[in-house]
Scaffold this motif. Structure first.
Motif, PDB file in Angstrom:
ATOM      1  N   GLN A 191      79.269 -62.137 -30.425  1.00 17.63           N
ATOM      2  CA  GLN A 191      80.455 -62.440 -29.628  1.00 17.63           C
ATOM      3  C   GLN A 191      80.093 -63.385 -28.484  1.00 17.63           C
ATOM      4  O   GLN A 191      78.995 -63.336 -27.935  1.00 17.63           O
ATOM      5  CB  GLN A 191      81.048 -61.163 -29.053  1.00 17.63           C
TER       6      GLN A 191
ATOM      7  N   ASN B 204      86.745 -59.731 -30.588  1.00 19.38           N
ATOM      8  CA  ASN B 204      86.557 -58.430 -31.236  1.00 19.38           C
ATOM      9  C   ASN B 204      86.987 -58.486 -32.696  1.00 19.38           C
ATOM     10  O   ASN B 204      86.342 -57.877 -33.569  1.00 19.38           O
ATOM     11  CB  ASN B 204      87.348 -57.353 -30.493  1.00 19.38           C
TER      12      ASN B 204
ATOM     13  N   ARG C 281      84.252 -60.185 -34.572  1.00 20.00           N
ATOM     14  CA  ARG C 281      83.120 -59.272 -34.786  1.00 20.00           C
ATOM     15  C   ARG C 281      83.412 -58.269 -35.900  1.00 20.00           C
ATOM     16  O   ARG C 281      82.565 -58.027 -36.768  1.00 20.00           O
ATOM     17  CB  ARG C 281      82.826 -58.523 -33.483  1.00 20.00           C
ATOM     18  N   ASP C 282      84.602 -57.692 -35.879  1.00 19.36           N
ATOM     19  CA  ASP C 282      84.920 -56.598 -36.800  1.00 19.36           C
ATOM     20  C   ASP C 282      85.375 -57.076 -38.167  1.00 19.36           C
ATOM     21  O   ASP C 282      85.118 -56.407 -39.175  1.00 19.36           O
ATOM     22  CB  ASP C 282      86.010 -55.707 -36.197  1.00 19.36           C
TER      23      ASP C 282
END
Length: 669
Positions: free
Chosen positions: A231, A564, A567-568
């Protein structure tokens, strides 16, 4: 999901789940072979590559065999096709046959995207795209005078397919993706609507196949395959990175931005190690050494960096994988065996970069990767407080040098940017700063995603031209995002100024509007800073930059949410409209506007002299215009777009609606 063969009357179909991948028929074979006869010329990162293949061989029959299929010619096997789960491997069996053309099945109206970071076209249909990392060219449009001049000056004009970051991966609107797992020269050819062809300069090719129910899932799967970036840190997404390269006076100039009310996250001084003047413009002195030349340009740099840190401002620099022959580090690197060598001697292979020569650090050698990561990026940069840098170039590996691992430079050329990214990531990790220190790259290839935290769109011309101007930034971010690159940004203001092409106030203002809606906002003074406007040249431009830097800072909580998601789920921050609205084919080719996450739509003005523009609002439910608060139904609208108010919309039912609503107030401050 596995590959399986279905025999047909005149051939076979190869299916991946319920999707046809290859459709082999006698009249349209899935595989054709030939012997290559290439010609390759390189001049300063610009390549001219041609081939005159001979002895073309078309299979006339096929039969199933253990582990797959044999293709026959005159009843003799000439190639094999083997499958293993989602992997398809094709081998030419005849000696000397080193060209394979593989025709993948295409359906009517099927749209195709991918190819890495493509600057001219998001949808690839109707064109061929050589996969070879190189300089993208200046102009990139053979019909323009600038491109013709640059071609004449050194093959430097480029074309629509030239890119710093190609990747042999394509996605289709059947939500199928095909990836060539090789670094050799190849071509993605979509000129025939009846097939998606891939030409490969090898006697063996391996493809990986991916399928999903929709584009969001498909992009997520691809990002997992190639590796997801760390990130971005809070400092990088909150406010602007100001690029200045006027030596120690850069610190004084930075104060003007602060006094103007700009939200500053970092000062970027690419000239930290010194400069040299050439006919191209102001170039950097490629000697990544905090020594005498750096001390003259930036006295007591370590202390100045520490002072900035006390004020919450980071300091960024510049490096590339070459070392100037007239620099201080050259002898050390040569003595350690860290350079690529000539093919006819043990001398260092020198590359002409335009009025100066450089050695190429040999990243196929472990000792050299470790040396550059520790000696240069670690000790000379990170250890004095530098928080990030432009990790430039990576495309220039010549094909006529000798590599330490004995590999063929034709095979190594495309993977060179990935090795370069690995070296940078290694240095950052060695200091425990992954996810904090940020380097950004323009060059790339398959796998760079796992190492490079941030792309930048390369060296756009300082204009509105179709193939090399401001608009290519959007196309580049959208195309790269589809193959697993979550974060992209550009040189705010553009870079390349040649043959009288200089920045205008309009361009500078419009670029601020675009850059504010990228995860990172960073300005650049360009290759000829003295000939061009800078953001601190005029009060109005400085005020413009300050306003949009505050917009960028205001959106940081939303961008953190998007980080986020990256990232996910591997989703890019800037997204093509069809990514969230796949059932509308009219969105498949839209490349001049984008979704900023799912809840915001940005339609930057990328044409000269325009004060209105056509905006497509996708899906169902209303979109709210940020600057007026008016709601618009889905569909196509003609929206006012004066300078200072580019068309930006958001979903009023978004959990981030209050943040978006506050943009108007931020802009008016």
């Amino acid at each position: 999901m596995k590959l399986r063969v279905n025999a047909q009357i005149d051939g076979f179909d190869l299916l991946f789940g319920d999707r046809i991948v290859l459709s082999h028929r006698t009249t349209c074979p899935a595989v054709v072979m030939a012997r290559g006869n290439p010609e390759i010329t390189m001049f300063r990162g610009n390549f001219r590559i041609s081939d005159s293949p001979a002895d073309k061989l078309v299979p006339t029959a096929w039969r199933q065999a253990d582990g797959g299929i044999e293709l026959l010619h005159d009843d003799a096997p000439v190639a094999t096709i083997s499958t293993n789960l989602n992997r398809l491997t094709i081998n030419a069996l005849l000696p000397g046959y080193d060209r394979l053309r593989v025709r993948f099945h295409a359906e009517p109206s099927e749209c195709v995207w991918g190819g890495g970071e493509q600057m001219s076209y998001l949808a690839l249909n109707g064109r061929a795209f050589p996969i070879w990392t190189s300089e993208p060219g200046v102009g990139r449009d053979k019909s323009t005078e600038l491109t013709r001049i640059m071609d004449a000056e050194g093959m430097a004009g480029g074309d629509y397919w030239n890119t710093n970051y190609p990747q042999p991966t394509f996605l289709t609107s059947r939500w199928l993706a095909v990836h060539l797992d090789a670094s050799c020269y190849s071509v993605l050819d979509f000129t025939d609507p009846g097939c998606h062809a891939v030409d490969v300069w090898s006697n063996m090719v391996a493809f990986e196949l991916f399928a999903a129910d929709g584009p969001l899932e498909l992009v997520s799967v691809l990002s997992k395959r190639f590796g997801r970036q760390p990130q971005l840190p809070d400092w990088a997404i909150g406010g602007a990175i100001v690029g200045l390269k006027s030596g120690a006076s850069s610190f004084d100039r930075l104060e003007r931005f602060i006094e103007a009310g700009a939200a500053i996250s970092a000062l970027w001084c690419e000239d930290w190690a010194g400069i040299r003047e050439t006919s191209f413009g102001r170039r950097l002195f490629w000697d990544w050494h905090n020594g005498e030349r750096s001390a003259r340009r930036y006295p007591d740099l370590k202390t100045r960096i520490a002072d900035l840190h006390q004020r919450g401002i980071r300091f960024m620099a510049y490096a590339n994988p070459y070392i100037a022959a007239d620099g201080e580090l050259f002898a050390e690197a040569a003595g350690g065996g860290h350079f690529c060598l000539r093919t006819d001697s043990d001398d260092v292979h020198l590359v002409d970069f335009g009025k100066f020569d450089c050695g190429v650090v040999d990243f196929t050698r472990e000792q050299s990767r470790a040396w550059f990561a520790e000696r240069v990026l670690g000790r000379e940069m990170l250890d004095i407080g530098i928080d990030g840098w432009m990790a430039d170039f990576g495309e220039y590996l010549p094909t006529d040098l000798r590599l330490a691992d004995g590999s063929d430079p034709m095979e190594a050329h495309n993977r060179w940017p990935v090795l370069w990214a690995e070296v940078n990531a290694r240095a950052v990790e060695s200091r425990g700063r992954t996810g904090d220190a940020v380097f950004f790259m323009r060059a790339g290839f398959s796998g760079v995603q796992a190492h490079c935290p941030l792309l930048w769109a390369g060296d756009q011309s300082v204009d509105f031209t179709r193939h090399d101007g401001i608009g290519t930034v959007i196309t580049g971010a959208l195309s790269a995002g589809l193959v697993g690159n979550a974060y992209s940004h550009s040189d705010c203001g553009g870079y390349t100024s040649l043959h009288g092409n200089i920045r205008t106030e309009e361009l500078m203002q419009r670029w601020c509007e675009l850059a504010a809606f990228a995860p990172v906002m960073r300005s650049h003074e360009g290759n000829r800073p003295d000939d061009n406007l800078q953001y601190d040249s005029k009060p109005d431009l400085l005020a413009c930059f300050a306003r949009w830097s505050r917009v960028h800072l205001h959106l940081a909580p939303y961008v953190r949410h998007l980080c986020n998601e990256a990232r996910d789920h591997g989703l890019p921050v800037q997204r093509p409209l069809f990514l969230h609205h796949p059932h509308d084919p009219a969105l498949f080719t839209v490349q001049d506007q984008f979704l900023y996450g799912a809840d915001m739509l940005v339609a930057p003005v990328v044409e000269k002299g325009v004060s209105r523009r056509r905006v497509i609002l996708p899906g169902a439910g209303v979109w709210r215009h940020v600057w007026t608060g008016n709601d618009y139904a889905p569909g196509t609208h003609d929206i006012p777009a004066p300078i200072g108010q580019p068309p930006v919309f958001y979903r009023p039912d978004s959990v981030h609606a209050a943040l978006f609503e506050g943009l108007n107030e931020v802009l008016e401050r």
